[in-house]
Design a protein around this motif. Structure first.
Motif, PDB file in Angstrom:
ATOM      1  N   SER B  80      27.137 -21.978 -10.128  1.00 26.14           N
ATOM      2  CA  SER B  80      28.392 -22.715 -10.296  1.00 26.14           C
ATOM      3  C   SER B  80      28.267 -23.740  -8.773  1.00 26.14           C
ATOM      4  N   ALA B  81      27.256 -24.292  -8.407  1.00 24.27           N
ATOM      5  CA  ALA B  81      27.410 -25.698  -8.238  1.00 24.27           C
ATOM      6  C   ALA B  81      27.246 -26.769  -9.168  1.00 24.27           C
ATOM      7  N   GLY B  82      27.290 -26.579 -10.395  1.00 21.26           N
ATOM      8  CA  GLY B  82      27.037 -27.636 -11.058  1.00 21.26           C
ATOM      9  C   GLY B  82      25.872 -28.217 -11.625  1.00 21.26           C
ATOM     10  N   LYS B  83      25.093 -27.527 -12.163  1.00 20.98           N
ATOM     11  CA  LYS B  83      23.469 -27.392 -12.715  1.00 20.98           C
ATOM     12  C   LYS B  83      24.602 -28.589 -14.172  1.00 20.98           C
ATOM     13  N   GLY B  84      25.375 -27.215 -14.730  1.00 17.09           N
ATOM     14  CA  GLY B  84      25.227 -27.538 -16.057  1.00 17.09           C
ATOM     15  C   GLY B  84      26.264 -28.486 -16.120  1.00 17.09           C
ATOM     16  N   GLY B  85      27.250 -28.612 -15.214  1.00 13.76           N
ATOM     17  CA  GLY B  85      27.933 -30.475 -15.643  1.00 13.76           C
ATOM     18  C   GLY B  85      27.100 -31.818 -15.255  1.00 13.76           C
ATOM     19  N   ILE B  86      25.860 -31.475 -14.473  1.00 18.75           N
ATOM     20  CA  ILE B  86      25.261 -32.673 -14.069  1.00 18.75           C
ATOM     21  C   ILE B  86      24.479 -32.622 -15.945  1.00 18.75           C
ATOM     22  N   VAL B  87      24.469 -31.965 -16.225  1.00 19.55           N
ATOM     23  CA  VAL B  87      23.380 -32.210 -17.936  1.00 19.55           C
ATOM     24  C   VAL B  87      24.430 -32.361 -18.259  1.00 19.55           C
ATOM     25  N   LEU B 192      33.469 -18.966  -8.455  1.00 23.31           N
ATOM     26  CA  LEU B 192      33.419 -18.223  -9.090  1.00 23.31           C
ATOM     27  C   LEU B 192      33.979 -17.087  -9.503  1.00 23.31           C
ATOM     28  N   MET B 193      35.884 -17.236  -8.779  1.00 26.75           N
ATOM     29  CA  MET B 193      37.227 -16.433  -9.199  1.00 26.75           C
ATOM     30  C   MET B 193      37.493 -17.073 -10.198  1.00 26.75           C
ATOM     31  N   GLU B 194      37.549 -18.195 -10.183  1.00 25.85           N
ATOM     32  CA  GLU B 194      37.624 -19.076 -11.486  1.00 25.85           C
ATOM     33  C   GLU B 194      37.666 -18.429 -12.516  1.00 25.85           C
ATOM     34  N   ARG B 195      36.294 -18.560 -13.146  1.00 21.33           N
ATOM     35  CA  ARG B 195      35.376 -17.338 -13.817  1.00 21.33           C
ATOM     36  C   ARG B 195      35.882 -16.419 -14.445  1.00 21.33           C
ATOM     37  N   LEU B 196      36.890 -15.642 -13.411  1.00 20.23           N
ATOM     38  CA  LEU B 196      37.172 -14.005 -13.401  1.00 20.23           C
ATOM     39  C   LEU B 196      37.745 -14.457 -13.273  1.00 20.23           C
ATOM     40  N   GLU B 197      39.198 -15.521 -13.075  1.00 17.94           N
ATOM     41  CA  GLU B 197      40.500 -15.331 -13.669  1.00 17.94           C
ATOM     42  C   GLU B 197      41.292 -16.196 -15.317  1.00 17.94           C
ATOM     43  N   ARG B 198      39.788 -16.458 -15.840  1.00 21.19           N
ATOM     44  CA  ARG B 198      40.303 -17.254 -17.100  1.00 21.19           C
ATOM     45  C   ARG B 198      39.214 -17.029 -18.413  1.00 21.19           C
ATOM     46  N   PRO B 199      40.013 -15.664 -19.696  1.00 16.06           N
ATOM     47  CA  PRO B 199      38.953 -15.617 -20.194  1.00 16.06           C
ATOM     48  C   PRO B 199      38.648 -16.209 -21.051  1.00 16.06           C
ATOM     49  N   ASP B 200      38.592 -17.452 -21.202  1.00 12.93           N
ATOM     50  CA  ASP B 200      37.336 -18.426 -21.491  1.00 12.93           C
ATOM     51  C   ASP B 200      36.282 -18.784 -20.420  1.00 12.93           C
ATOM     52  N   LYS B 201      36.215 -18.139 -19.078  1.00 14.51           N
ATOM     53  CA  LYS B 201      35.075 -18.213 -18.842  1.00 14.51           C
ATOM     54  C   LYS B 201      34.306 -17.007 -17.877  1.00 14.51           C
ATOM     55  N   TYR B 202      34.915 -16.636 -19.232  1.00 13.64           N
ATOM     56  CA  TYR B 202      34.403 -15.091 -18.687  1.00 13.64           C
ATOM     57  C   TYR B 202      32.696 -14.665 -19.308  1.00 13.64           C
ATOM     58  N   TRP B 203      32.441 -15.024 -19.521  1.00 13.47           N
ATOM     59  CA  TRP B 203      31.058 -15.858 -20.451  1.00 13.47           C
ATOM     60  C   TRP B 203      29.525 -15.862 -19.797  1.00 13.47           C
ATOM     61  N   LYS B 204      30.995 -17.244 -18.711  1.00 11.25           N
ATOM     62  CA  LYS B 204      30.375 -17.614 -16.969  1.00 11.25           C
ATOM     63  C   LYS B 204      29.641 -17.036 -16.088  1.00 11.25           C
ATOM     64  N   TYR B 205      30.254 -15.945 -15.783  1.00 12.67           N
ATOM     65  CA  TYR B 205      30.079 -15.065 -14.895  1.00 12.67           C
ATOM     66  C   TYR B 205      28.974 -13.581 -15.038  1.00 12.67           C
ATOM     67  N   ASN B 206      28.307 -13.129 -14.510  1.00 13.57           N
ATOM     68  CA  ASN B 206      27.626 -12.477 -14.599  1.00 13.57           C
ATOM     69  C   ASN B 206      27.366 -11.977 -12.874  1.00 13.57           C
ATOM     70  N   PRO B 207      27.525 -10.751 -12.904  1.00 15.58           N
ATOM     71  CA  PRO B 207      27.961 -10.282 -11.076  1.00 15.58           C
ATOM     72  C   PRO B 207      26.806  -9.968 -10.910  1.00 15.58           C
ATOM     73  N   GLY B 208      25.379 -10.070 -11.312  1.00 22.16           N
ATOM     74  CA  GLY B 208      24.669 -10.483 -10.330  1.00 22.16           C
ATOM     75  C   GLY B 208      24.675 -11.700  -9.444  1.00 22.16           C
TER      76      GLY B 208
END
Lengths: 284, 284
Positions: B80-87, B192-208
């Motif tokens: 979640s540090a923002g690698k994807g955002g850099i790309v 990470l909490m934001e990913r758990l709060e927004r259904p359009d972000k669930y796919w980015k969350y991984n329990p690992g």
């Protein structure tokens, strides 16, 4: 939104169907779109967000769920017709992480030892991705035919092989969007001339481009045969008038949007216990 | 232009040199840049043109001339540090035709049967391209060490192997820009909490992700060792404070610009007779 932009949708007006004649297409036209250049560029810019959103959903759905959908944009054209501009201005508007771009040059020695579809198969997009072919297996029935790089029988065989290949590809979940960017001979001349007049464009010029240009009519015949033989319901061709770059970009963007809307990808649900994860995260 | 934007250039301030301590870096800081969020986003947007122009020159020079230069951006970070955002926001600003993106996941069975650098070698950018590694061979000394996926001796061996590998890569003409995006533990929790709060972000969350988060200090130690052992003049590390996404993007964009300006690619001359080609084209 698309209704306001387009009075007739490109997926209808530009689609190659029974009885299509390339010679009847005016490369200067802007079918379905009533506005001009500046509004066209504005619309292109504004619709990036929708395309980007659809692409992200497609990607997301493939990561978590069982969706095997993907999109494959096949770009074919005479030199300087604007394939590069489509990649840059249309495809460049979506997240690079969801795009797989393949530029097909003249086949290598290794590729030549295989069937013409061998190298193409390897570059099909993964599920969840938008694949883009900058040239494609169609070169093998275009330059392949015009330059007699293969026998007539072999070229003949290839049309059938392409139809079967694309049917299988479509059945695997890949939406095919096959685009020919159509410029006029005169427009090509002025675009190539520009490359010769600007030192920062020399690198884009290849003397071979003029050699191919001299065979213009043969290429148009070869394209017509491609359309007759390989535009199918599952793998339609679209002929996009491309003398106006802005129009071609807007139209191809719209074809991609339509393909993605046809898939209608949804955000996948959580495959974990959201409440439990919130708790675990809060405690960490 | 860069002088106005940056009172100290990121290639100096963010560079890992002798005595660097990760623990001393404030993830909230915006070193070298005196403006705030909105100006930062504007600058990011405006400098796209320069980056795009440099990229096109790099590409052009490699197509015609003998230039073998390329750039490789290596991105490492905690989740979640923002690698994807850099790309998306930095790399996405340049022509996709000049970019080769490689996302390294957990190695496949086939990859595991080879040395850890085998799969990395295959994804090095061609000359003229900007390569981007979303994760990299450094995972093999980060999670590889923290999770004891390899023996201590093997991890120890890898630092040396990486140094030699990168020295060879640099000698081949590839400018290495190795970036660690550095966020704080708290910032990660809220992302990470934001990913758990927004259904359009669930796919980015991984329990690992939470499992790894629990080993935060071990990861920071592993990163410190990476910096100590593998930041070299030819393959420097940059630690980019990344709690402010806009800052991290602007800084990485600037590092890429600096790498390209270091190459200083030039439009190649014509390798054909311009006057003769003009005549031939005019007659066609």
């Amino acid at each position: 939104m698309a209704k306001k932009l387009w009075h007739e949708h490109p997926s209808e007006t530009l689609r190659v169907t029974e009885g299509f004649r390339l010679a009847d297409v005016d490369p200067d036209a802007t079918p379905g779109y009533s506005h001009g250049h500046s509004r066209g560029e504005k619309d292109l810019h504004e619709r990036r967000e929708l395309l980007g959103d659809l692409q992200e959903r497609l990607y997301a759905a493939s990561r978590v769920g069982d969706d095997t959908d993907a999109v494959l944009l096949v770009l074919q054209a005479m030199d300087s017709a604007g394939k590069g501009g489509i990649v840059r201005h249309v495809v460049g508007g979506v997240d690079p992480q969801g795009v797989e771009l393949a530029a097909f040059k003249a086949p290598t020695d290794e590729e030549r030892t295989h069937d013409f579809l061998w190298r193409v198969e390897k570059r099909l997009p993964q599920r969840g991705f938008i694949g883009v072919f900058d040239r494609s297996h169609y070169e093998d029935v275009l330059i392949g035919r015009v330059r007699s790089l293969a026998s007539d029988e072999e070229v003949e065989r290839r049309y059938g092989a392409i139809r079967e290949f694309e049917q299988r590809v479509a059945a695997s979940g890949i939406r095919l969007v096959k685009v020919m960017l159509h410029i006029s001979r005169d427009e090509q001349k002025s675009r190539l001339m520009e490359r010769l007049e600007r030192p920062d464009k020399y690198w884009k010029y290849n003397p071979g481009d003029v050699d191919e240009r001299m065979l213009w009519d043969d290429y148009m015949d070869a394209y017509q045969t491609v359309f007759d033989r390989t535009s199918t319901p599952d793998a339609p061709w679209y002929v996009v008038p491309a003398n106006h770059k802005w129009y071609a970009r807007l139209a191809v963007q719209e074809l991609l949007i339509a393909a993605l809307e046809g898939i209608d990808p949804q955000w996948p649900g959580a495959d974990f216990d959201v409440a439990a994860e919130k708790k675990r995260l809060a405690a960490s």
